[in-house]
Design a protein around this motif. Structure first.
Motif, PDB file in Angstrom:
ATOM      1  N   GLY A  94      -3.005  29.904 -24.308  1.00 24.21           N
ATOM      2  CA  GLY A  94      -3.841  28.756 -23.985  1.00 24.21           C
ATOM      3  C   GLY A  94      -5.101  28.744 -24.804  1.00 24.21           C
ATOM      4  O   GLY A  94      -5.077  28.910 -26.025  1.00 24.21           O
ATOM      5  N   ASP A  95      -6.231  28.520 -24.119  1.00 22.45           N
ATOM      6  CA  ASP A  95      -7.528  28.530 -24.798  1.00 22.45           C
ATOM      7  C   ASP A  95      -8.057  29.936 -24.985  1.00 22.45           C
ATOM      8  O   ASP A  95      -9.180  30.130 -25.471  1.00 22.45           O
ATOM      9  N   GLY A  96      -7.251  30.912 -24.574  1.00 18.63           N
ATOM     10  CA  GLY A  96      -7.660  32.297 -24.741  1.00 18.63           C
ATOM     11  C   GLY A  96      -8.344  32.855 -23.503  1.00 18.63           C
ATOM     12  O   GLY A  96      -9.083  32.150 -22.810  1.00 18.63           O
ATOM     13  N   HIS A  97      -8.042  34.107 -23.196  1.00 16.22           N
ATOM     14  CA  HIS A  97      -8.650  34.804 -22.069  1.00 16.22           C
ATOM     15  C   HIS A  97      -9.099  36.172 -22.576  1.00 16.22           C
ATOM     16  O   HIS A  97      -8.398  36.820 -23.355  1.00 16.22           O
ATOM     17  N   ASP A  98     -10.255  36.603 -22.150  1.00 11.99           N
ATOM     18  CA  ASP A  98     -10.795  37.872 -22.651  1.00 11.99           C
ATOM     19  C   ASP A  98      -9.966  39.062 -22.210  1.00 11.99           C
ATOM     20  O   ASP A  98      -9.845  40.052 -22.941  1.00 11.99           O
ATOM     21  N   THR A  99      -9.401  38.967 -21.011  1.00  8.95           N
ATOM     22  CA  THR A  99      -8.654  40.117 -20.490  1.00  8.95           C
ATOM     23  C   THR A  99      -7.366  39.645 -19.828  1.00  8.95           C
ATOM     24  O   THR A  99      -7.211  38.470 -19.482  1.00  8.95           O
ATOM     25  N   LEU A 100      -6.446  40.590 -19.640  1.00  8.90           N
ATOM     26  CA  LEU A 100      -5.200  40.302 -18.932  1.00  8.90           C
ATOM     27  C   LEU A 100      -5.484  39.906 -17.492  1.00  8.90           C
ATOM     28  O   LEU A 100      -4.796  39.047 -16.926  1.00  8.90           O
ATOM     29  N   ALA A 101      -6.523  40.494 -16.910  1.00  9.39           N
ATOM     30  CA  ALA A 101      -6.879  40.164 -15.523  1.00  9.39           C
ATOM     31  C   ALA A 101      -7.277  38.701 -15.404  1.00  9.39           C
ATOM     32  O   ALA A 101      -6.915  38.013 -14.436  1.00  9.39           O
ATOM     33  N   GLU A 102      -8.027  38.213 -16.413  1.00  9.45           N
ATOM     34  CA  GLU A 102      -8.415  36.795 -16.402  1.00  9.45           C
ATOM     35  C   GLU A 102      -7.193  35.903 -16.550  1.00  9.45           C
ATOM     36  O   GLU A 102      -7.085  34.869 -15.886  1.00  9.45           O
ATOM     37  N   LEU A 103      -6.264  36.281 -17.405  1.00 11.95           N
ATOM     38  CA  LEU A 103      -5.034  35.503 -17.593  1.00 11.95           C
ATOM     39  C   LEU A 103      -4.231  35.473 -16.297  1.00 11.95           C
ATOM     40  O   LEU A 103      -3.715  34.421 -15.900  1.00 11.95           O
ATOM     41  N   ARG A 104      -4.137  36.634 -15.652  1.00 15.26           N
ATOM     42  CA  ARG A 104      -3.387  36.684 -14.386  1.00 15.26           C
ATOM     43  C   ARG A 104      -4.039  35.782 -13.335  1.00 15.26           C
ATOM     44  O   ARG A 104      -3.358  35.059 -12.613  1.00 15.26           O
ATOM     45  N   GLU A 105      -5.363  35.824 -13.260  1.00 16.44           N
ATOM     46  CA  GLU A 105      -6.075  35.019 -12.258  1.00 16.44           C
ATOM     47  C   GLU A 105      -5.890  33.522 -12.523  1.00 16.44           C
ATOM     48  O   GLU A 105      -5.603  32.752 -11.607  1.00 16.44           O
ATOM     49  N   SER A 106      -6.051  33.108 -13.789  1.00 13.82           N
ATOM     50  CA  SER A 106      -5.909  31.683 -14.106  1.00 13.82           C
ATOM     51  C   SER A 106      -4.470  31.225 -13.922  1.00 13.82           C
ATOM     52  O   SER A 106      -4.219  30.082 -13.498  1.00 13.82           O
ATOM     53  N   THR A 107      -3.518  32.114 -14.212  1.00 13.95           N
ATOM     54  CA  THR A 107      -2.111  31.778 -14.014  1.00 13.95           C
ATOM     55  C   THR A 107      -1.817  31.559 -12.537  1.00 13.95           C
ATOM     56  O   THR A 107      -1.122  30.608 -12.158  1.00 13.95           O
ATOM     57  N   GLU A 108      -2.361  32.448 -11.701  1.00 11.12           N
ATOM     58  CA  GLU A 108      -2.148  32.306 -10.254  1.00 11.12           C
ATOM     59  C   GLU A 108      -2.778  31.011  -9.732  1.00 11.12           C
ATOM     60  O   GLU A 108      -2.188  30.298  -8.917  1.00 11.12           O
ATOM     61  N   GLN A 109      -3.975  30.674 -10.235  1.00 11.96           N
ATOM     62  CA  GLN A 109      -4.634  29.443  -9.812  1.00 11.96           C
ATOM     63  C   GLN A 109      -3.825  28.214 -10.222  1.00 11.96           C
ATOM     64  O   GLN A 109      -3.651  27.272  -9.436  1.00 11.96           O
ATOM     65  N   GLU A 110      -3.341  28.246 -11.452  1.00  9.58           N
ATOM     66  CA  GLU A 110      -2.544  27.121 -11.944  1.00  9.58           C
ATOM     67  C   GLU A 110      -1.251  26.975 -11.143  1.00  9.58           C
ATOM     68  O   GLU A 110      -0.848  25.862 -10.756  1.00  9.58           O
ATOM     69  N   MET A 111      -0.578  28.090 -10.849  1.00 11.52           N
ATOM     70  CA  MET A 111       0.657  28.051 -10.071  1.00 11.52           C
ATOM     71  C   MET A 111       0.394  27.570  -8.648  1.00 11.52           C
ATOM     72  O   MET A 111       1.192  26.813  -8.069  1.00 11.52           O
ATOM     73  N   THR A 112      -0.743  27.975  -8.080  1.00 10.45           N
ATOM     74  CA  THR A 112      -1.100  27.549  -6.729  1.00 10.45           C
ATOM     75  C   THR A 112      -1.337  26.044  -6.683  1.00 10.45           C
ATOM     76  O   THR A 112      -0.855  25.346  -5.783  1.00 10.45           O
ATOM     77  N   THR A 113      -2.063  25.546  -7.677  1.00 10.45           N
ATOM     78  CA  THR A 113      -2.331  24.102  -7.734  1.00 10.45           C
ATOM     79  C   THR A 113      -1.026  23.313  -7.865  1.00 10.45           C
ATOM     80  O   THR A 113      -0.818  22.312  -7.166  1.00 10.45           O
ATOM     81  N   GLN A 114      -0.153  23.764  -8.761  1.00 11.50           N
ATOM     82  CA  GLN A 114       1.119  23.077  -8.948  1.00 11.50           C
ATOM     83  C   GLN A 114       1.971  23.128  -7.679  1.00 11.50           C
ATOM     84  O   GLN A 114       2.597  22.136  -7.295  1.00 11.50           O
ATOM     85  N   ALA A 115       1.976  24.276  -7.018  1.00  7.54           N
ATOM     86  CA  ALA A 115       2.760  24.422  -5.789  1.00  7.54           C
ATOM     87  C   ALA A 115       2.215  23.543  -4.676  1.00  7.54           C
ATOM     88  O   ALA A 115       2.974  22.954  -3.900  1.00  7.54           O
ATOM     89  N   GLU A 116       0.887  23.444  -4.582  1.00  6.40           N
ATOM     90  CA  GLU A 116       0.277  22.603  -3.553  1.00  6.40           C
ATOM     91  C   GLU A 116       0.579  21.129  -3.811  1.00  6.40           C
ATOM     92  O   GLU A 116       0.845  20.367  -2.867  1.00  6.40           O
ATOM     93  N   GLU A 165       3.444  42.969 -26.080  1.00  5.21           N
ATOM     94  CA  GLU A 165       2.961  43.752 -24.946  1.00  5.21           C
ATOM     95  C   GLU A 165       2.078  42.874 -24.055  1.00  5.21           C
ATOM     96  O   GLU A 165       1.314  42.036 -24.536  1.00  5.21           O
ATOM     97  N   LEU A 166       2.197  43.077 -22.763  1.00  3.87           N
ATOM     98  CA  LEU A 166       1.399  42.319 -21.804  1.00  3.87           C
ATOM     99  C   LEU A 166       0.063  43.045 -21.627  1.00  3.87           C
ATOM    100  O   LEU A 166      -0.104  43.911 -20.758  1.00  3.87           O
ATOM    101  N   ASP A 167      -0.893  42.695 -22.490  1.00  4.70           N
ATOM    102  CA  ASP A 167      -2.184  43.382 -22.469  1.00  4.70           C
ATOM    103  C   ASP A 167      -3.299  42.387 -22.797  1.00  4.70           C
ATOM    104  O   ASP A 167      -3.061  41.177 -22.903  1.00  4.70           O
ATOM    105  N   ASP A 168      -4.499  42.926 -22.968  1.00  5.57           N
ATOM    106  CA  ASP A 168      -5.652  42.056 -23.236  1.00  5.57           C
ATOM    107  C   ASP A 168      -5.474  41.274 -24.533  1.00  5.57           C
ATOM    108  O   ASP A 168      -5.873  40.100 -24.617  1.00  5.57           O
ATOM    109  N   GLU A 169      -4.903  41.897 -25.554  1.00  7.80           N
ATOM    110  CA  GLU A 169      -4.711  41.218 -26.838  1.00  7.80           C
ATOM    111  C   GLU A 169      -3.763  40.025 -26.680  1.00  7.80           C
ATOM    112  O   GLU A 169      -3.966  38.961 -27.272  1.00  7.80           O
ATOM    113  N   PHE A 170      -2.712  40.201 -25.873  1.00  5.53           N
ATOM    114  CA  PHE A 170      -1.789  39.093 -25.619  1.00  5.53           C
ATOM    115  C   PHE A 170      -2.507  37.973 -24.866  1.00  5.53           C
ATOM    116  O   PHE A 170      -2.334  36.785 -25.173  1.00  5.53           O
TER     117      PHE A 170
END
Length: 454
Positions: A255-277, A245-250
């Motif tokens: 990676g190094d772990g994220h406390d919440t799904l929102a944090e994972l989504r934010e870091s994923t977007e940042q990583e994708m943005t950096t790679q795209a740039e 399930e795509l939730d906080d536990e997942f």
């Protein structure tokens, strides 16, 4: 040494070099000393026979032949220097006469380059945009990586993992013949052939199915390209993917772990943005370099291209040898003839030379230089990276980064990077001229503008 030079044609010139006795003497003397140790001459111990005796015994041509490896490069370089020629590569040298000793050397000259109106180059940037769907797709990939496969009893569905026996033949020749092949049913996959995955959907375990597909025209084996392939498949085992399930536990497991799904989504977007740039910046540099080459004219000596193609063929042949396959099988796998591959190699060689000389001429036009301090700084970076990787299998710690050859290579690499940076600034319409130094006075309107360049 008498030298005559032909006219320059296609940025190549030919030198006709006639050697006199004084020119030959040091080379023939070295050849004599070597041969005197090797030949047995009646009445003399090895190495003790006078030169005139050795020369009479083996012949003058033998002495000349023995000295060619040392003599030809030396006298060719002397002739090039004497004629004040700026060579761009290794000359083609041949001995044309023995008496008098005459050498023919065809020399490739530095390519003639005109960059045209390169300061007018403008290339639009493509803005980087990471959408919600992009992030969702990446998170789905993370779910897939963490998923498990569990046996299921039903018909085959898209996304399932199957174990199957599969055979495929074109007329009497089998192009597929696999037992217990593992295959994930992905309708977007063109393997082994387009439409194969769609034919599996709805199949039952243990029931054979036969169907016909088309072999693509660009198939690696020309014998089968464009033909109908008749396929039989029996699914022997079926598993479905169980995604977490795509939730906080997942999120905590990624990676190094994220406390919440929102944090994972934010870091994923940042990583994708950096790679795209980074990808966009790399593509932009390629685009502006393409524009520079397209706007210029280049006259490259054919010899440079020929030599590069020879090197590329040699690298290919050694690669094929390491694969332990025949050249015929390798060519059949690539779907190209030897001549077709060499045509492509020639195109790649020409592209490499035009790009290289475009950047070197840009550096000269823009007065770009690499001071020793920048080379020293780069060497420090390379040494630090080497220290981190000293236990790596491909450790190159024996290379002296402070050697003259290494410093020249580093300087060239830095100059290429600096030239590309300047070209990017030009293409973006950014100011590239140096800022006025303190004390400089701008010319008054209507005054002397000879030295006022924008």
């Amino acid at each position: 040494m008498k030298i005559t030079q032909d006219d320059v044609v296609d940025r190549q010139t030919t030198l006709h070099i006639e050697l006199e006795d004084d020119d030959l003497a040091p080379y023939l003397d070295r050849s004599y000393r070597k041969l005197a140790q090797q030949v047995s001459i009646p009445g003399f111990r090895k190495g003790k026979a006078p030169r005139r005796v050795v020369e009479s015994f083996v012949g003058r041509e033998s002495l000349i032949h023995d000295s060619l490896d040392d003599m030809l490069p030396d006298i060719t370089q002397r002739a090039i220097t004497n004629q004040d020629i700026e060579a761009a590569g290794t000359p083609n040298v041949e001995l044309v006469e023995f008496d008098p000793v005459t050498v023919k050397a065809t020399v490739p000259l530095v390519p003639e380059v005109d960059l045209g109106a390169y300061k007018d180059i403008r290339v639009d940037e493509t803005p980087v945009e990471i959408t919600t769907d992009d992030v969702d797709g990446k998170l789905g990939e993370l779910q897939d990586q963490a998923s498990s496969w569990e046996p299921v009893e039903r018909e085959v569905a898209a996304g399932d993992m199957t174990t199957m026996d599969v055979k495929g033949h074109v007329e009497d020749d089998y192009i597929l013949n696999n037992e217990d092949a593992v295959y994930v049913v992905d309708s977007e996959s063109a393997l082994p052939f387009a439409g194969f995955a769609d034919q599996l959907v709805g199949m039952e375990v243990g029931v054979e199915k036969e169907f016909t597909l088309k072999v693509p025209d660009d198939h690696t084996d020309n014998r089968f390209a464009g033909q109908d392939v008749h396929i039989s498949v029996t699914v022997k085992d079926l598993k479905e993917r169980l995604r977490p399930e795509l939730d906080d536990e997942f999120a905590k497991t990624v990676g190094d772990g994220h406390d919440t799904l929102a944090e994972l989504r934010e870091s994923t977007e940042q990583e994708m943005t950096t790679q795209a740039e980074e990808a966009q910046a790399s593509q932009y540099r390629e685009s502006v370099l393409d524009a520079l080459v397209a706007g210029g004219t280049f006259e490259v000596p054919p010899m440079l291209i020929d030599h590069e193609v020879e090197h590329m063929v040699d690298r290919r042949d050694r690669f094929v040898e390491r694969l332990e396959v025949s050249m015929d099988d390798y060519l059949r796998y690539t779907g190209k003839s030897d001549d077709e591959m060499k045509v492509e190699m020639r195109e790649h060689a020409m592209e490499r030379f035009t790009r290289s000389y475009a950047l070197s001429n840009l550096a000269e036009a823009e007065s770009l230089e690499i001071p020793d301090e920048e080379i020293d700084e780069r060497i420090k970076e390379l040494e630090a990276a080497r220290e981190e990787q000293k236990d790596a299998p491909e450790d190159q710690s024996d290379v002296d980064l402070n050697s003259e050859a290494a410093r020249v290579s580093i300087r060239e690499s830095l100059l290429v990077s600096k030239s590309l940076d300047r070209l990017v600034s030009i293409a973006k319409g950014e100011e590239t001229a140096e800022e006025p130094k303190a004390g400089d006075v701008a010319p008054e309107e209507g005054g002397d503008t000879d030295n006022a360049e924008s």
